[in-house]
Design a protein around this motif. Structure first.
Motif, mmCIF file in Angstrom:
data_model
loop_
_atom_site.group_PDB
_atom_site.id
_atom_site.type_symbol
_atom_site.label_atom_id
_atom_site.label_comp_id
_atom_site.label_asym_id
_atom_site.label_seq_id
_atom_site.Cartn_x
_atom_site.Cartn_y
_atom_site.Cartn_z
ATOM 1 N N ASP A 32 -9.699 -23.568 -37.301
ATOM 2 C CA ASP A 32 -8.655 -23.616 -36.282
ATOM 3 C C ASP A 32 -9.073 -22.623 -35.209
ATOM 4 O O ASP A 32 -9.081 -21.406 -35.439
ATOM 5 N N CYS A 33 -9.425 -23.121 -34.041
ATOM 6 C CA CYS A 33 -9.962 -22.245 -32.983
ATOM 7 C C CYS A 33 -9.005 -21.113 -32.630
ATOM 8 O O CYS A 33 -9.440 -19.980 -32.360
ATOM 9 N N ALA A 34 -7.713 -21.396 -32.639
ATOM 10 C CA ALA A 34 -6.732 -20.396 -32.209
ATOM 11 C C ALA A 34 -6.624 -19.235 -33.171
ATOM 12 O O ALA A 34 -6.053 -18.190 -32.824
ATOM 13 N N GLY A 80 -18.720 -27.427 -28.911
ATOM 14 C CA GLY A 80 -18.627 -26.097 -28.335
ATOM 15 C C GLY A 80 -18.407 -26.118 -26.835
ATOM 16 O O GLY A 80 -17.611 -25.346 -26.294
ATOM 17 N N VAL A 81 -19.097 -27.021 -26.141
ATOM 18 C CA VAL A 81 -18.928 -27.126 -24.691
ATOM 19 C C VAL A 81 -17.526 -27.635 -24.362
ATOM 20 O O VAL A 81 -16.887 -27.155 -23.417
ATOM 21 N N PHE A 82 -17.028 -28.590 -25.150
ATOM 22 C CA PHE A 82 -15.667 -29.088 -24.906
ATOM 23 C C PHE A 82 -14.653 -27.953 -24.966
ATOM 24 O O PHE A 82 -13.838 -27.770 -24.051
ATOM 25 N N TYR A 83 -14.707 -27.181 -26.046
ATOM 26 C CA TYR A 83 -13.714 -26.124 -26.187
ATOM 27 C C TYR A 83 -13.940 -25.002 -25.189
ATOM 28 O O TYR A 83 -12.977 -24.353 -24.747
ATOM 29 N N ALA A 84 -15.164 -24.774 -24.777
ATOM 30 C CA ALA A 84 -15.422 -23.752 -23.757
ATOM 31 C C ALA A 84 -14.748 -24.119 -22.447
ATOM 32 O O ALA A 84 -14.128 -23.273 -21.787
ATOM 33 N N GLY A 121 -17.528 -15.702 -28.176
ATOM 34 C CA GLY A 121 -17.388 -15.205 -29.535
ATOM 35 C C GLY A 121 -16.876 -16.280 -30.489
ATOM 36 O O GLY A 121 -17.336 -16.383 -31.631
ATOM 37 N N GLU A 122 -15.929 -17.078 -30.012
ATOM 38 C CA GLU A 122 -15.412 -18.174 -30.842
ATOM 39 C C GLU A 122 -16.511 -19.193 -31.111
ATOM 40 O O GLU A 122 -16.666 -19.683 -32.240
ATOM 41 N N ALA A 181 -26.177 -20.441 -32.606
ATOM 42 C CA ALA A 181 -25.082 -20.469 -31.626
ATOM 43 C C ALA A 181 -24.897 -19.058 -31.077
ATOM 44 O O ALA A 181 -23.940 -18.358 -31.406
ATOM 45 N N ARG A 182 -25.824 -18.653 -30.220
ATOM 46 C CA ARG A 182 -25.781 -17.307 -29.674
ATOM 47 C C ARG A 182 -24.790 -17.207 -28.523
ATOM 48 O O ARG A 182 -24.674 -18.124 -27.702
ATOM 49 N N LYS A 183 -24.094 -16.094 -28.452
ATOM 50 C CA LYS A 183 -23.110 -15.888 -27.391
ATOM 51 C C LYS A 183 -23.734 -16.065 -26.015
ATOM 52 O O LYS A 183 -23.104 -16.630 -25.104
ATOM 53 N N GLU A 184 -24.971 -15.590 -25.864
ATOM 54 C CA GLU A 184 -25.618 -15.656 -24.549
ATOM 55 C C GLU A 184 -25.752 -17.086 -24.049
ATOM 56 O O GLU A 184 -25.689 -17.345 -22.838
ATOM 57 N N SER A 185 -25.933 -18.019 -24.967
ATOM 58 C CA SER A 185 -26.064 -19.427 -24.569
ATOM 59 C C SER A 185 -24.780 -19.937 -23.943
ATOM 60 O O SER A 185 -24.795 -20.607 -22.908
ATOM 61 N N MET A 186 -23.643 -19.614 -24.575
ATOM 62 C CA MET A 186 -22.369 -20.088 -24.035
ATOM 63 C C MET A 186 -21.982 -19.340 -22.764
ATOM 64 O O MET A 186 -21.414 -19.931 -21.831
#
Length: 358
Positions: free
Chosen positions: A25-27, A210-214, A229-230, A313-318
């Protein structure tokens, strides 16, 4: 081999259900998903993410239902779905089990079937294997440019959700039954409390998901570091299967030949890697497996690290992808309007239904 029975993931935000990875659950991100526009926090029990769901048993689908999940959005392309079912005794039987639990599924692929040709896959894989975040950022930019129609389908569903209702310090959910009594804590999604959970997934629940939720969280005003971070929690969510996947990839004779060519001074190219993928698709790897392919230990380790990066899934990528979102579309709202075609009222619906205001 790691089994789901011995997987231990932090709860919250993760849920451990056999045959589904990276479910969370992302939240319920440890520090919460605080929003600034409007001020509040992202509503829990609504926005779930995971890897492929097609290996779930009937009891697994019951477990998803118990979490309040009522709708699945599948971002995978047809070749991925076909491949995931190639060894199943009854392909797509999981859909029947899902429907028995009253869970709906919408197939909304980010990429066309042609985007899964060996050539296109090779281009993406090489980006993911880059030893800097730049490759991932390029790959995520490619997702952003293709995903508008797929994301629109999910976002319009979310824009139509019932808003949370504040009563003192509790946040309750509107009921379909006007005569229903107040919901009880011991039956969170039965009877009175309306379940509206949405599960968005791709193959790993990492890149397209990941891109969708970003994009969505950026629109709701969640901070960039929190979004990244998520996203990075996927490292934890896939940890129990990562080594197995790396071993499988690096064990392919075609992959070893690819590494060997790098040792011999050839530059990595999508054309070369496409040949590796084409051999796998055409079933040539079985015959090639008989060949003794000697690759220096240093090259094998380099290949292993590249495979780990591809699955990471590195933070820097997102953070890099969010910079692209800002630079090319002026931010999430610009993207949602231009690429997803959302209207102002739909954007208001997203904030109304997904944010618990402070």
């Amino acid at each position: 081999m790691t089994t789901f029975e011995n997987v231990s993931l932090p709860h919250p935000p993760f849920y451990t259900i056999p045959n589904i990875s990276n479910l969370r659950d992302c939240a319920l991100y440890p520090s919460g998903l605080q929003t600034t526009n409007p001020p509040g926090e992202v509503r829990s029990g609504i926005l779930f993410r995971s890897a492929d769901v097609s290996k779930l048993s009937s009891s697994g689908w019951q477990s998803l239902k118990d979490l309040g999940i009522t709708h699945i959005f599948d971002l995978r392309s047809k070749p991925e779905i076909d491949k995931s079912q190639s060894s199943a005794p009854s392909p797509m039987a999981w859909v029947t089990d899902m429907e028995k639990e009253g869970i709906c599924r919408t197939w909304t692929p980010v990429f066309e079937e042609s985007d899964y040709s060996p050539e296109r896959l090779a281009e993406r894989f090489l980006k993911y294997m880059d030893d800097t975040p730049h490759g991932f950022v390029e790959a995520y930019t490619d997702i952003l440019r293709h995903a508008g129609p797929a994301f629109r389908t999910i976002l319009r569903h979310l824009a139509g959700l019932r808003p949370p209702v504040d009563r003192g310090e509790q946040v309750l959910f509107l009921s379909n039954d006007p005569l229903a009594s107040a919901p009880t804590e011991d039956s969170p999604f039965s009877g009175n409390k309306v379940a509206e959970g949405v599960l968005v997934h791709c193959t790993g629940g990492k890149d397209r998901t990941g891109v969708f939720y970003a994009v969505l969280f950026s629109f709701l005003g969640v901070g960039k570091d929190i979004i990244a971070g998520e996203y990075q929690l996927t490292e934890t969510g896939l940890m129990h299967i990562r080594e197995e996947q790396v071993k499988r990839l690096t064990g392919y004779p075609g992959y070893k030949r690819f590494l060997l060519s790098m040792v011999n001074g050839k530059k990595a190219s999508s054309e070369h890697f496409a040949e590796v993928l084409r051999s796998r698709q055409e079933g040539k790897e079985a015959a090639d497996a008989e060949d003794e392919i000697e690759v220096p230990e240093e090259a094998l380790e380099k290949g292993r690290q590249a495979a780990l990066r591809m699955l990471g899934a590195r933070k820097e990528s997102m953070l890099g992808a969010l910079e692209v979102l800002e630079r090319e579309w002026g931010g999430a709202e610009g993207y949602l309007k231009k690429e997803c075609g959302l209207e102002d009222e739909e954007l208001k619906g997203l904030k109304r239904g997904l944010v618990v205001r402070s």
